[in-house]
Design a protein around this motif. Structure first.
Motif, mmCIF file in Angstrom:
data_model
loop_
_atom_site.group_PDB
_atom_site.id
_atom_site.type_symbol
_atom_site.label_atom_id
_atom_site.label_comp_id
_atom_site.label_asym_id
_atom_site.label_seq_id
_atom_site.Cartn_x
_atom_site.Cartn_y
_atom_site.Cartn_z
ATOM 1 N N ILE A 12 40.966 28.546 48.452
ATOM 2 C CA ILE A 12 42.253 29.147 48.833
ATOM 3 C C ILE A 12 42.231 30.632 48.511
ATOM 4 N N GLY A 18 37.306 34.348 46.582
ATOM 5 C CA GLY A 18 37.135 33.307 47.594
ATOM 6 C C GLY A 18 35.832 33.502 48.366
ATOM 7 N N GLU A 36 43.107 31.403 54.285
ATOM 8 C CA GLU A 36 43.602 32.747 53.948
ATOM 9 C C GLU A 36 44.913 33.024 54.677
ATOM 10 N N GLY A 42 39.410 39.939 52.380
ATOM 11 C CA GLY A 42 39.320 41.078 51.444
ATOM 12 C C GLY A 42 40.439 41.117 50.421
ATOM 13 N N GLY A 43 41.610 40.555 50.743
ATOM 14 C CA GLY A 43 42.726 40.532 49.779
ATOM 15 C C GLY A 43 43.062 41.917 49.269
ATOM 16 N N LEU A 58 43.097 51.191 50.271
ATOM 17 C CA LEU A 58 44.458 50.940 49.755
ATOM 18 C C LEU A 58 44.402 50.190 48.427
ATOM 19 N N ILE A 240 52.645 28.875 45.519
ATOM 20 C CA ILE A 240 51.851 27.703 45.920
ATOM 21 C C ILE A 240 52.245 26.598 44.948
ATOM 22 N N LYS A 263 48.419 53.564 45.586
ATOM 23 C CA LYS A 263 47.668 54.746 46.027
ATOM 24 C C LYS A 263 48.310 55.366 47.261
ATOM 25 N N TYR A 305 47.227 58.485 42.676
ATOM 26 C CA TYR A 305 47.223 57.170 42.021
ATOM 27 C C TYR A 305 48.411 57.111 41.072
ATOM 28 N N TRP A 350 51.789 47.464 46.759
ATOM 29 C CA TRP A 350 51.236 46.168 46.365
ATOM 30 C C TRP A 350 52.279 45.233 45.768
ATOM 31 N N GLY A 386 39.263 33.972 40.683
ATOM 32 C CA GLY A 386 40.129 35.149 40.862
ATOM 33 C C GLY A 386 39.920 36.070 39.686
ATOM 34 N N ALA A 397 37.100 43.918 41.204
ATOM 35 C CA ALA A 397 36.623 43.192 42.384
ATOM 36 C C ALA A 397 35.346 42.414 42.070
ATOM 37 N N HIS A 398 34.439 43.026 41.298
ATOM 38 C CA HIS A 398 33.195 42.286 41.003
ATOM 39 C C HIS A 398 33.473 41.123 40.059
HETATM 40 C C1 LIG Z 1 45.597 49.907 44.020
HETATM 41 C C2 LIG Z 1 44.459 49.080 43.489
HETATM 42 C C3 LIG Z 1 43.323 49.714 43.002
HETATM 43 C C4 LIG Z 1 42.262 48.957 42.507
HETATM 44 N N1 LIG Z 1 41.131 49.611 42.100
HETATM 45 C C5 LIG Z 1 40.041 48.884 41.766
HETATM 46 C C6 LIG Z 1 38.788 49.509 41.583
HETATM 47 O O1 LIG Z 1 38.664 50.731 41.737
HETATM 48 N N2 LIG Z 1 37.719 48.723 41.244
HETATM 49 C C7 LIG Z 1 37.825 47.372 41.117
HETATM 50 O O2 LIG Z 1 36.820 46.708 40.826
HETATM 51 N N3 LIG Z 1 39.002 46.744 41.313
HETATM 52 C C8 LIG Z 1 40.107 47.463 41.649
HETATM 53 N N4 LIG Z 1 41.269 46.828 41.945
HETATM 54 C C9 LIG Z 1 41.385 45.383 41.687
HETATM 55 C C10 LIG Z 1 40.678 44.514 42.728
HETATM 56 O O3 LIG Z 1 41.060 44.918 44.015
HETATM 57 C C11 LIG Z 1 41.063 43.075 42.501
HETATM 58 O O4 LIG Z 1 40.849 42.715 41.141
HETATM 59 C C12 LIG Z 1 40.272 42.088 43.362
HETATM 60 O O5 LIG Z 1 40.164 42.547 44.677
HETATM 61 C C13 LIG Z 1 40.953 40.736 43.293
HETATM 62 O O6 LIG Z 1 40.235 39.786 44.041
HETATM 63 P P1 LIG Z 1 40.728 38.269 44.036
HETATM 64 O O7 LIG Z 1 39.858 37.537 44.969
HETATM 65 O O8 LIG Z 1 40.846 37.785 42.639
HETATM 66 O O9 LIG Z 1 42.223 38.318 44.568
HETATM 67 P P2 LIG Z 1 42.788 38.796 45.999
HETATM 68 O O10 LIG Z 1 41.973 39.911 46.523
HETATM 69 O O11 LIG Z 1 44.222 39.028 45.810
HETATM 70 O O12 LIG Z 1 42.518 37.540 46.910
HETATM 71 C C14 LIG Z 1 43.384 36.439 46.938
HETATM 72 C C15 LIG Z 1 43.606 36.082 48.377
HETATM 73 O O13 LIG Z 1 44.502 34.958 48.428
HETATM 74 C C16 LIG Z 1 45.326 35.124 49.553
HETATM 75 N N5 LIG Z 1 46.523 34.299 49.396
HETATM 76 C C17 LIG Z 1 47.599 34.534 48.611
HETATM 77 N N6 LIG Z 1 48.487 33.534 48.733
HETATM 78 C C18 LIG Z 1 47.951 32.648 49.603
HETATM 79 C C19 LIG Z 1 48.392 31.408 50.127
HETATM 80 N N7 LIG Z 1 49.559 30.867 49.774
HETATM 81 N N8 LIG Z 1 47.588 30.772 51.012
HETATM 82 C C20 LIG Z 1 46.392 31.295 51.383
HETATM 83 N N9 LIG Z 1 45.941 32.478 50.923
HETATM 84 C C21 LIG Z 1 46.712 33.128 50.028
HETATM 85 C C22 LIG Z 1 45.620 36.604 49.578
HETATM 86 O O14 LIG Z 1 46.059 37.037 50.833
HETATM 87 C C23 LIG Z 1 44.265 37.188 49.194
HETATM 88 O O15 LIG Z 1 43.484 37.490 50.324
HETATM 89 C C24 LIG Z 1 42.336 47.551 42.480
HETATM 90 C C25 LIG Z 1 43.462 46.902 42.994
HETATM 91 C C26 LIG Z 1 44.503 47.657 43.513
HETATM 92 C C27 LIG Z 1 45.694 46.937 44.095
#
Ligand SMILES: Cc1cc2nc3c(=O)[nH]c(=O)nc-3n(C[C@H](O)[C@H](O)[C@H](O)COP(=O)(O)OP(=O)(O)OC[C@H]3O[C@@H](n4cnc5c(N)ncnc54)[C@H](O)[C@@H]3O)c2cc1C
Length: 415
Positions: A12, A18, A36, A42-43, A58, A240, A263, A305, A350, A386, A397-398
């Motif tokens: 999910i 994911g 998704e 990409g979330g 973004l 959820i 940003k 920022y 966000w 996550g 992200a990593h």
């Molecule tokens: C402004 C900003 C700057 C950042 N800068 C950095 C940086 O420079 N370096 C870095 O490493 N990290 C940075 N981050 C953090 C990084 O982006 C996140 O930690 C990472 O992308 C999170 O990944 P994730 O898979 O855990 O969550 P997410 O990317 O949030 O993925 C979760 C997914 O679940 C989906 N979803 C939600 N609800 C549902 C549902 N009910 N059903 C189906 N799908 C659903 C969402 O749409 C999303 O695509 C930044 C974040 C932001 C917002």
């Protein structure tokens, strides 16, 4: 991809976590699908072309701890150029508004705070006690508001809401690189091969029966196992729903709220007047202030920022508030001539994004242990990933990607 009626594993969320899970399940012999809610992968990683020749992330932009960051190797495999220019965060272009000597004084106060915090965490770990990180600010130090401002960029929240033990657990090798075409673009390319069902919002995970029943905006499907990767705020708010409910997960998620970082990108006329990859801080003695990256990659723009409650207040003021604040702060530093040279192109919101509701997680004081609780599987059928579940690379992200791989590994270990 259309929704199958049955799969072995449903993932999910198609953010970094994911996608990491989907890649790890590839060639495993298990059928998998990534559900998704958005129309893209990409979330919180999302690159746009803000204007011709201006790439803008973004969400995530920096490959933090680049020497340990799994996206570096992926970028190599997918032919995404990595830029290794050092981040300018500790600099101030032109020495304007924040003279060199003052900056050195600030950096000393900041480093002393981090040392006190580290020392305190070492002691607290022995007793298992936790405290707010703000406890370790030196009372009356004139730099405290600015140290707090940095916390709003790093944690998305002020230090009084941040657990000292959690802050201490974060691993940072201090090597920070960037992806020239955008971190979000890299994530989208990484997801291109994955079995994605886009525009598919999951509303209910019913794990009361033999197979897990998943209700989505595109219909119902059944899965043997599920990997949940959605942001903590959505689990905390039960956006959820689980049936039966999982109160321990909701509690853990409430202890790990997403802070806020936003940003903004402004087009810049006559860019040669400013240094490539320079830096500017708005005010020097406030927590409510922006940080500005001049001409990232040499592009004709400035990125701003904003974090914490200030970002929240700006978002609540409506579209364009971030850009207006950024322009005011830059003009205050570089002169009124810049008002006509800057033009808003794009800004993030966000907190208002229904599928994120914030930017990245921090543990509230007393809740550093919540990451492990959130990460642990339920009944050998529900798995959790996550960024918030990463023990050391949370908020990145990593860290998110690696957590997806970890959750998929847990499933494969039970095969
Ligand atoms: C402004 C900003 C700057 C950042 N800068 C950095 C940086 O420079 N370096 C870095 O490493 N990290 C940075 N981050 C953090 C990084 O982006 C996140 O930690 C990472 O992308 C999170 O990944 P994730 O898979 O855990 O969550 P997410 O990317 O949030 O993925 C979760 C997914 O679940 C989906 N979803 C939600 N609800 C549902 C549902 N009910 N059903 C189906 N799908 C659903 C969402 O749409 C999303 O695509 C930044 C974040 C932001 C917002």
């Amino acid at each position: 991809m259309s929704l199958p009626s049955e799969v072995d594993v449903a993932v999910i969320g198609a953010g970094a976590a994911g996608l990491g899970a989907a890649h790890a399940l590839e060639n495993s012999g298990l059928s998998a699908i990534v559900l998704e809610a958005r129309g893209r992968a990409g979330g919180r990683g999302h690159t746009i072309m803000a204007a011709p020749g201006i790439t803008f992330d973004l969400g995530c932009g920096w490959l933090h701890s680049a020497d340990k960051n799994s996206f570096v190797q992926i970028a190599g495999q997918l032919n995404f150029e990595i830029d290794k220019t050092r981040p300018p965060w500790r600099e101030q272009s032109f020495d304007t508004g924040f003279p060199r000597q003052e900056r050195a004084d600030f950096i000393r106060a900041l480093d002393a705070f981090y040392e006190r915090a580290e020392e305190a965490a070492r002691e607290l770990k022995k007793s298992g006690d936790d405290r707010a990180a703000s406890t370790y600010l030196e009372p009356g130090n004139r730099w405290n508001p600015m140290i707090d401002a940095l916390s709003t960029y790093i944690n998305g929240s002020e230090l009084d809401t941040v657990s000292i033990l959690d802050m201490d657990a974060y691993e940072d090798s201090e090597i920070n690189w960037r992806v020239r075409r955008g971190y979000g673009a890299l994530m989208a390319a990484y997801g291109a091969r994955c079995p994605l069902a886009l525009n598919t919002q999951v509303t209910l995970i019913d794990h009361s029966g033999k197979r897990v029943r998943i209700e989505t905006s595109q219909g119902t499907l059944f899965a043997g196992k599920v990997i949940v990767t959605v942001p903590t705020n959505l689990i905390a708010d039960e956006s959820i729903r689980f049936h039966p409910a999982l109160p321990a997960k909701a509690d853990a998620a409430r202890g790990l709220p997403l802070g806020l970082a936003d940003k903004v990108v402004l087009a810049l006329d006559e860019p040669e007047a400013l240094p490539k990859d320079g830096n500017l801080r708005g005010a020097t003695m406030r927590t409510a202030m922006g940080s500005f990256h001049l001409r990232p990659f040499g592009q004709a723009c400035i990125e701003g920022y904003f974090g914490g409650s200030f970002a929240d207040a700006l978002e609540n003021s409506g579209d364009g508030a971030l850009a207006a604040e950024a322009i005011d702060e830059i003009v205050a530093l570089l002169g009124s001539d810049f008002r006509r040279k800057l033009r808003p192109l794009a800004e993030s919101r966000w907190a208002h994004d229904p599928f994120a509701r914030g930017s990245y997680s921090h543990a509230l004081p007393g809740h550093a242990g919540a990451r492990a609780v959130l990460a642990s599987p339920v009944d050998g059928r529900l798995f959790f990933a996550g960024e918030a579940t990463s023990p050391n690379f949370f908020s990145t992200a990593h860290g998110a990607r690696d957590s997806g791989e970890r959750a998929a590994g847990e499933i494969l270990a039970t095969k």
